[in-house]
Every structure is written in C-alpha cells, then in structure tokens.
Design a protein around this motif. Structure first.
Motif, PDB file in Angstrom:
ATOM      1  N   LYS A 139       0.829  -1.197   0.000  1.00  0.00           N
ATOM      2  CA  LYS A 139       0.000   0.000   0.000  1.00  0.00           C
ATOM      3  C   LYS A 139       0.872   1.260   0.000  1.00  0.00           C
ATOM      4  O   LYS A 139       0.573   2.226  -0.692  1.00  0.00           O
ATOM      5  N   GLU A 140       1.975   1.220   0.760  1.00  0.00           N
ATOM      6  CA  GLU A 140       2.792   2.421   0.954  1.00  0.00           C
ATOM      7  C   GLU A 140       3.433   2.961  -0.325  1.00  0.00           C
ATOM      8  O   GLU A 140       3.600   4.155  -0.472  1.00  0.00           O
ATOM      9  N   GLU A 168      -7.638  -4.002   0.428  1.00  0.00           N
ATOM     10  CA  GLU A 168      -6.512  -3.646   1.279  1.00  0.00           C
ATOM     11  C   GLU A 168      -6.545  -4.571   2.480  1.00  0.00           C
ATOM     12  O   GLU A 168      -7.599  -4.772   3.070  1.00  0.00           O
ATOM     13  N   LYS A 211      -2.120  -4.627  -0.634  1.00  0.00           N
ATOM     14  CA  LYS A 211      -3.254  -4.448  -1.537  1.00  0.00           C
ATOM     15  C   LYS A 211      -3.209  -5.601  -2.531  1.00  0.00           C
ATOM     16  O   LYS A 211      -2.158  -5.902  -3.100  1.00  0.00           O
TER      17      LYS A 211
END
Length: 143
Positions: free
Chosen positions: A19-20, A63, A134
């Motif tokens: 996700k980051e 997510e 994700k």
C-alpha cells in the motif's frame, strides 16, 4: 452457479502490492492461477475474505491490514546465535532463508538479517509482517 463459499476449491489470479508505495511483491498473472480451498486457512484471512462471495470472472481490489495478513512484527522472533551453532556447511548471507527446529521439534523458517564474524541474527517474522497489502484478485474458476 452460486458465488464462492467456504468449502469451494477456487482458482484465482492476483497481484499483490504494498500500500505504501505500490511496489508489486507477488503476482500469478504470468503463470497458473492460485488454487486453494476456501475456509481451510491455506491463504491469509484477508485474501480469503476477498474471494468469498465472488462469481467466476469477477474481480475485486482489497486492502489487507497486518491483522488479516501476515501479522505484526514480533521482536521476540528475532534472535542472535553464535556462528558455530549453525551447521558447518551453512555459510550465512543476508536475506538467506534457513529452516530451524522449534523447541517442540517443528520446522520453522527464519531469515538471516545480520552477519558478523562471531554471530548471526535470525528473524522468524514473515517478511510481509507489519505491512499493509493491496491485492487485485480475479476469481477465475470454482473447481
């Protein structure tokens, strides 16, 4: 056909990213779809939850927090051993995976995270621990 439910054997294609930063860490798109049985704990809970209720041909993006993924990082699973405690044929290198035995005699996997002349630091956390993931998932088939 009914949507995917517990007990069904399914085939899915997926792409997993962090996700980051959006970096891809795994994907089935260049190979065969992943096959598993829903409800048997063969994949992480968040991934399984994303597949439940899908019909073949449907896709979803999800997510997954560490609680439903590979867990939170546990400092107690990282430990240092003296080099002579390793088998003589093992020359430890950073990021090398090793199989060790727990006190109960079960196999566990650790990653070499630090090496010096006298000691080696081993980490039993999953490499994706503490990560928000994700997944883009497509249900290919209910077998």
């Amino acid at each position: 056909m009914a949507p995917a439910s517990k007990g069904d054997k399914v085939k899915v294609h997926y792409t997993g990213t962090f996700k980051e930063n959006g970096e891809v860490f795994d994907s089935s798109r260049d190979g065969e779809p992943l096959e598993f049985v829903l409800g048997e704990g063969m994949v992480i809970a968040g991934f399984e939850g994303a597949v439940l209720g899908l019909n073949p041909g449907e896709s979803v993006s999800v997510e997954i927090a560490p609680e439903d993924g590979y867990g939170h990082y546990n400092e107690q699973l990282a430990f240092e051993v003296r080099r002579e405690q390793l088998p003589p044929e093992v020359e430890p290198e950073l990021n090398m995976m090793l199989e060790v035995r727990t006190e109960e005699g079960e196999a566990a996997y650790v990653t070499v995270t630090e090496v010096n002349d006298e000691t080696v630091t081993l980490d039993g956390n999953h490499p994706l621990a503490d990560k928000v993931l994700k997944f883009d998932v497509e249900l290919v088939e209910i077998v």
